[in-house]
Design a protein around this motif. Structure first.
Motif, PDB file in Angstrom:
ATOM      1  N   ALA A  11       0.656  -1.100  -0.186  1.00  0.00           N
ATOM      2  CA  ALA A  11      -0.458   0.190   0.328  1.00  0.00           C
ATOM      3  C   ALA A  11       0.670   0.984   0.177  1.00  0.00           C
ATOM      4  CB  ALA A  11      -0.996   0.055   1.128  1.00  0.00           C
ATOM      5  N   ALA A  12       2.388   1.020   1.159  1.00  0.00           N
ATOM      6  CA  ALA A  12       2.720   2.412   0.630  1.00  0.00           C
ATOM      7  C   ALA A  12       3.564   2.281  -0.606  1.00  0.00           C
ATOM      8  CB  ALA A  12       3.970   1.919   1.664  1.00  0.00           C
ATOM      9  N   ASP A  13       3.583   1.408  -1.395  1.00  0.00           N
ATOM     10  CA  ASP A  13       4.723   1.570  -2.138  1.00  0.00           C
ATOM     11  C   ASP A  13       3.638   2.400  -3.588  1.00  0.00           C
ATOM     12  OD1 ASP A  13       6.618   1.569  -4.518  1.00  0.00           O
ATOM     13  OD2 ASP A  13       5.099  -0.459  -4.641  1.00  0.00           O
ATOM     14  N   ARG A  14       2.172   1.705  -3.274  1.00  0.00           N
ATOM     15  CA  ARG A  14       1.434   2.860  -4.560  1.00  0.00           C
ATOM     16  C   ARG A  14       0.880   3.270  -3.665  1.00  0.00           C
ATOM     17  NH1 ARG A  14      -3.322   0.755  -7.378  1.00  0.00           N
ATOM     18  NH2 ARG A  14      -4.832   2.655  -7.268  1.00  0.00           N
ATOM     19  N   LEU A  15       1.059   4.621  -2.919  1.00  0.00           N
ATOM     20  CA  LEU A  15       0.592   5.832  -2.828  1.00  0.00           C
ATOM     21  C   LEU A  15       1.753   6.444  -3.032  1.00  0.00           C
ATOM     22  CD1 LEU A  15      -1.111   8.253  -1.220  1.00  0.00           C
ATOM     23  CD2 LEU A  15      -0.489   7.057   0.779  1.00  0.00           C
ATOM     24  N   SER A  16       3.235   6.109  -2.757  1.00  0.00           N
ATOM     25  CA  SER A  16       4.176   6.888  -2.829  1.00  0.00           C
ATOM     26  C   SER A  16       4.475   6.933  -4.369  1.00  0.00           C
ATOM     27  CB  SER A  16       5.644   5.649  -2.591  1.00  0.00           C
ATOM     28  OG  SER A  16       5.800   5.501  -1.860  1.00  0.00           O
ATOM     29  N   THR A  17       4.006   5.788  -5.456  1.00  0.00           N
ATOM     30  CA  THR A  17       3.916   6.159  -6.986  1.00  0.00           C
ATOM     31  C   THR A  17       2.937   7.219  -7.426  1.00  0.00           C
ATOM     32  OG1 THR A  17       4.125   3.319  -7.121  1.00  0.00           O
ATOM     33  CG2 THR A  17       3.333   4.446  -9.030  1.00  0.00           C
ATOM     34  N   VAL A  18       1.936   7.617  -6.392  1.00  0.00           N
ATOM     35  CA  VAL A  18       1.122   8.590  -6.611  1.00  0.00           C
ATOM     36  C   VAL A  18       1.663   9.541  -6.418  1.00  0.00           C
ATOM     37  CG1 VAL A  18      -1.225   9.476  -5.400  1.00  0.00           C
ATOM     38  CG2 VAL A  18      -1.519   7.895  -6.477  1.00  0.00           C
ATOM     39  N   PHE A  19       2.373   9.737  -5.368  1.00  0.00           N
ATOM     40  CA  PHE A  19       2.685  11.290  -4.705  1.00  0.00           C
ATOM     41  C   PHE A  19       4.553  11.318  -5.794  1.00  0.00           C
ATOM     42  CE2 PHE A  19       1.485  10.523  -0.306  1.00  0.00           C
ATOM     43  CZ  PHE A  19       1.200  11.929  -0.221  1.00  0.00           C
ATOM     44  N   ALA A  20       4.927  10.618  -6.358  1.00  0.00           N
ATOM     45  CA  ALA A  20       5.703  10.791  -7.420  1.00  0.00           C
ATOM     46  C   ALA A  20       5.622  10.800  -8.878  1.00  0.00           C
ATOM     47  CB  ALA A  20       6.025   9.389  -8.014  1.00  0.00           C
ATOM     48  N   HIS A  21       4.532  10.076  -9.073  1.00  0.00           N
ATOM     49  CA  HIS A  21       3.301  10.824 -10.065  1.00  0.00           C
ATOM     50  C   HIS A  21       2.820  12.717 -10.150  1.00  0.00           C
ATOM     51  CE1 HIS A  21       3.371   7.301 -12.118  1.00  0.00           C
ATOM     52  NE2 HIS A  21       2.449   7.027 -11.408  1.00  0.00           N
ATOM     53  N   LEU A  22       2.980  12.802  -9.414  1.00  0.00           N
ATOM     54  CA  LEU A  22       2.349  14.686  -8.380  1.00  0.00           C
ATOM     55  C   LEU A  22       3.227  14.891  -8.546  1.00  0.00           C
ATOM     56  CD1 LEU A  22      -0.670  13.994  -6.029  1.00  0.00           C
ATOM     57  CD2 LEU A  22      -0.648  15.123  -8.210  1.00  0.00           C
ATOM     58  N   ASP A  23       4.380  15.233  -8.181  1.00  0.00           N
ATOM     59  CA  ASP A  23       5.466  15.950  -8.320  1.00  0.00           C
ATOM     60  C   ASP A  23       5.928  15.658  -9.584  1.00  0.00           C
ATOM     61  OD1 ASP A  23       8.616  16.890  -7.681  1.00  0.00           O
ATOM     62  OD2 ASP A  23       9.722  14.768  -7.320  1.00  0.00           O
ATOM     63  N   ALA A  24       5.988  14.345 -10.252  1.00  0.00           N
ATOM     64  CA  ALA A  24       6.295  15.065 -11.979  1.00  0.00           C
ATOM     65  C   ALA A  24       5.857  15.677 -12.928  1.00  0.00           C
ATOM     66  CB  ALA A  24       6.542  13.620 -12.890  1.00  0.00           C
ATOM     67  N   THR A  25       4.119  16.395 -12.548  1.00  0.00           N
ATOM     68  CA  THR A  25       3.707  16.865 -12.622  1.00  0.00           C
ATOM     69  C   THR A  25       3.842  18.763 -12.275  1.00  0.00           C
ATOM     70  OG1 THR A  25       1.402  15.174 -12.229  1.00  0.00           O
ATOM     71  CG2 THR A  25       0.748  17.558 -13.292  1.00  0.00           C
ATOM     72  N   GLY A  26       4.457  18.800 -11.214  1.00  0.00           N
ATOM     73  CA  GLY A  26       4.656  19.262 -10.647  1.00  0.00           C
ATOM     74  C   GLY A  26       3.836  20.707  -9.547  1.00  0.00           C
ATOM     75  N   PHE A  27       3.191  19.369  -8.916  1.00  0.00           N
ATOM     76  CA  PHE A  27       2.295  19.495  -7.924  1.00  0.00           C
ATOM     77  C   PHE A  27       3.076  19.086  -6.162  1.00  0.00           C
ATOM     78  CE2 PHE A  27      -1.278  19.707 -11.005  1.00  0.00           C
ATOM     79  CZ  PHE A  27      -0.720  20.174 -10.631  1.00  0.00           C
ATOM     80  N   ALA A  28       4.849  19.077  -6.436  1.00  0.00           N
ATOM     81  CA  ALA A  28       5.307  18.422  -4.789  1.00  0.00           C
ATOM     82  C   ALA A  28       4.799  19.799  -4.182  1.00  0.00           C
ATOM     83  CB  ALA A  28       6.151  18.228  -5.330  1.00  0.00           C
ATOM     84  N   ASP A  29       4.357  21.197  -4.738  1.00  0.00           N
ATOM     85  CA  ASP A  29       4.339  22.157  -3.208  1.00  0.00           C
ATOM     86  C   ASP A  29       2.841  22.459  -2.994  1.00  0.00           C
ATOM     87  OD1 ASP A  29       6.740  22.556  -3.560  1.00  0.00           O
ATOM     88  OD2 ASP A  29       7.073  24.439  -4.919  1.00  0.00           O
ATOM     89  N   PHE A  30       1.666  20.936  -3.695  1.00  0.00           N
ATOM     90  CA  PHE A  30       1.013  21.420  -3.456  1.00  0.00           C
ATOM     91  C   PHE A  30       0.569  20.456  -2.110  1.00  0.00           C
ATOM     92  CE2 PHE A  30       1.037  24.573  -7.112  1.00  0.00           C
ATOM     93  CZ  PHE A  30      -0.106  25.440  -6.823  1.00  0.00           C
ATOM     94  N   VAL A  31       1.218  18.908  -2.209  1.00  0.00           N
ATOM     95  CA  VAL A  31       0.970  17.726  -1.724  1.00  0.00           C
ATOM     96  C   VAL A  31       1.301  17.145  -0.332  1.00  0.00           C
ATOM     97  CG1 VAL A  31      -0.315  16.825  -3.695  1.00  0.00           C
ATOM     98  CG2 VAL A  31       2.113  16.146  -2.932  1.00  0.00           C
ATOM     99  N   ARG A  32       0.741  16.453   0.659  1.00  0.00           N
ATOM    100  CA  ARG A  32       1.691  15.954   1.787  1.00  0.00           C
ATOM    101  C   ARG A  32       0.553  14.652   1.916  1.00  0.00           C
ATOM    102  NH1 ARG A  32      -0.058  17.431   6.639  1.00  0.00           N
ATOM    103  NH2 ARG A  32      -1.586  18.546   7.477  1.00  0.00           N
ATOM    104  N   PHE A  33       1.628  13.951   2.544  1.00  0.00           N
ATOM    105  CA  PHE A  33       1.305  12.667   3.333  1.00  0.00           C
ATOM    106  C   PHE A  33       0.854  13.181   4.425  1.00  0.00           C
ATOM    107  CE2 PHE A  33       1.922   8.853   5.738  1.00  0.00           C
ATOM    108  CZ  PHE A  33       0.816   8.097   5.173  1.00  0.00           C
ATOM    109  N   ASP A  34      -0.540  12.390   4.728  1.00  0.00           N
ATOM    110  CA  ASP A  34      -1.504  12.788   5.703  1.00  0.00           C
ATOM    111  C   ASP A  34      -1.923  11.785   6.365  1.00  0.00           C
ATOM    112  OD1 ASP A  34      -3.234  13.527   8.437  1.00  0.00           O
ATOM    113  OD2 ASP A  34      -3.247  15.121   7.558  1.00  0.00           O
ATOM    114  N   ALA A  35      -1.418  10.458   7.539  1.00  0.00           N
ATOM    115  CA  ALA A  35      -2.044   9.134   7.319  1.00  0.00           C
ATOM    116  C   ALA A  35      -3.420   9.604   8.702  1.00  0.00           C
ATOM    117  CB  ALA A  35      -0.802   8.816   8.299  1.00  0.00           C
ATOM    118  N   GLY A  36      -3.086  10.283   8.670  1.00  0.00           N
ATOM    119  CA  GLY A  36      -4.549  10.406   9.991  1.00  0.00           C
ATOM    120  C   GLY A  36      -5.770  11.302   9.806  1.00  0.00           C
ATOM    121  N   LEU A  37      -5.451  10.936   8.331  1.00  0.00           N
ATOM    122  CA  LEU A  37      -6.609  11.156   7.202  1.00  0.00           C
ATOM    123  C   LEU A  37      -7.349  10.142   6.282  1.00  0.00           C
ATOM    124  CD1 LEU A  37      -8.458  13.428   5.358  1.00  0.00           C
ATOM    125  CD2 LEU A  37      -6.047  13.338   3.359  1.00  0.00           C
TER     126      LEU A  37
END
Length: 438
Positions: free
Chosen positions: A243-269
């Motif tokens: 599950a962590a690997d899949r979510l890391s892939t989502v973040f990697a795609h968002l980073d490649a899109t240029g949205f790294a500054d907009f997103v953060r991991f929040d396991a409490g959500l």
């Protein structure tokens, strides 16, 4: 209440011109983004069978609905959300729809709730959904669309943040900490209160579900970790790792899109809605002064439960009430001043027939035109032109008209020049064979 005076209903809005201008501004931005991402707009009825909502959310939702029995004896409700209607419509044409399906809608929704800042009893909402795709890139795509729906309105990374988690990851984490599967849903609900109630409040809720204090402490410590640390701490657990690997892939795609500054991991959500099956996310203002602007995630089992069609899906809802508050707080609401292009000023009533014909010609060209509806002095007509926000005044006087000209005044600079009336009116659009008239 004064005799004969009827007030609007509590929790419902009147859209005066300035409020409607802001609403149209928001909707236009949403539609532009939807088109750029290849989404097609749809809509459904505001009244549905009550069962459509109770089947998804249980009988407890009835207290939050505007529900009644219609004249045919059917139990119905004003729609509180769009997803059930969406599921019903997708199911009706699932076999013939090319996958993945990308649809969006801007419905008006109704819930009988206590009105407060950011929440009313009616609101409009942008719904964007992708159906028929399980790849993590689809998760990144729908989150990107949500970010761009706000960027289009002038909000940047300094204004908003996307909190992202994954229900599979948190479920695997609960398993790893010895919390049984039948307790996952209530524990999800407890964790969803973390921002509001703090760790002590959540510990109390977890204790009610039989979670021991030591387990609760370890669990809360784990979900406070960055994604990489959380995955490393549970490296021996295959479900957590996957599950962590899949979510890391989502973040990697968002980073490649240029949205790294907009997103953060929040396991409490975890989002309290039980139908989410994977990635979940919410968009908040950075100052945490308002409610969530947007919320959504992956719901791979819901279409089967509601419409009988087994298709993976994900999407979000973005309400206009909180967004309107945020745009006003940030000074991003558009200027709602009244605006017309031309104001025709008649020096005497003799020019009125010419003014009417000229107004018709200009309106046929797409220009916004006003003139006085009763005879008034030139000074008062110019004042009315200012109040209307006119870009220019077209002055028709007897001497000028005799020469076939009008005086054109730029209302901002005050500069004036004479223009041939025939040239001013110009040909109608259908006489230019589609040529753009400026």
């Amino acid at each position: 209440m004064s005799s004969g005076g009827i007030r609007g209903l509590t929790g419902f809005r009147d859209f005066f011109p300035e409020e409607l201008a802001l609403r149209r501004h928001i909707f236009s931005a949403w539609r532009r983004v939807g088109a750029r991402y290849g989404f097609t707009e749809y809509d459904g009825p505001p009244l549905e069978a009550l069962e459509l909502y109770t089947r998804k959310s249980g009988e407890e939702i009835v207290g939050q609905l505007y529900e009644f029995e219609d004249k045919g004896g059917r139990a119905v409700a004003l729609r509180p959300e769009m997803t059930p209607t969406f599921a019903r419509m997708i199911a009706a044409r699932a076999a013939g729809l090319p996958k993945p399906v990308r649809w969006f809608s801007i419905p008006q929704l109704f819930r009988y709730e206590r009105p407060q800042r950011g929440r009313l009893r009616e609101h409009f909402q942008l719904n964007m959904d992708i159906v028929g795709e399980t790849n993590p890139l689809a998760d990144a795509e729908i989150i990107s669309a949500g970010i761009d729906a706000l960027r289009e309105l002038g909000l940047g990374a300094a204004d908003i943040v996307v909190r992202i988690s994954d229900r599979r990851l948190i479920g695997a984490l609960l398993d790893a900490h010895g919390i049984s599967a039948e307790d996952h849903v209530p524990v999800f609900g407890a964790l969803d209160r973390l921002e509001k109630e703090g760790e002590d409040g959540v510990r109390g809720r977890l204790a009610e579900y039989g979670v021991e204090k030591e387990v609760a402490t370890r669990l809360l410590a784990a979900i406070r970790q960055p994604l990489e640390e959380l995955a490393a701490a549970h490296a021996g657990d295959e479900a957590v790792a996957a599950a962590a690997d899949r979510l890391s892939t989502v973040f990697a795609h968002l980073d490649a899109t240029g949205f790294a500054d907009f997103v953060r991991f929040d396991a409490g959500l975890v989002r309290g809605l039980a139908y989410y099956t994977g990635t979940v996310f919410e968009i908040w203002d950075r100052r945490d002064e308002l409610r969530a602007i947007c919320g959504g995630g992956r719901y791979d089992d819901l279409l089967k439960a509601l419409g009988g069609v087994d298709l993976p899906a994900l999407g979000f809802g973005m309400g206009d009430v909180v967004l309107t508050e945020l745009l006003r707080d940030r000074g991003l609401a558009p200027d709602a001043a009244r605006r017309v292009d031309d104001y025709i000023v008649c020096v005497s009533d003799a020019e009125r027939p010419l003014a009417l014909g000229l107004a018709r010609a200009l309106r046929d060209r797409g220009r916004r035109v006003l003139y006085d509806l009763r005879p008034r002095g030139v000074g008062r007509q110019f004042k009315a032109a200012h109040q209307a926000g006119a870009g220019r005044a077209i002055v028709l006087g007897p001497q000028e008209v005799e020469r076939g000209v009008a005086v054109l005044r730029d209302m901002a600079s005050g500069e004036e020049r004479e223009v041939a009336i025939e040239t001013l009116a110009g040909p109608r659009p259908d006489e230019t064979r589609g040529e753009e008239v400026r």
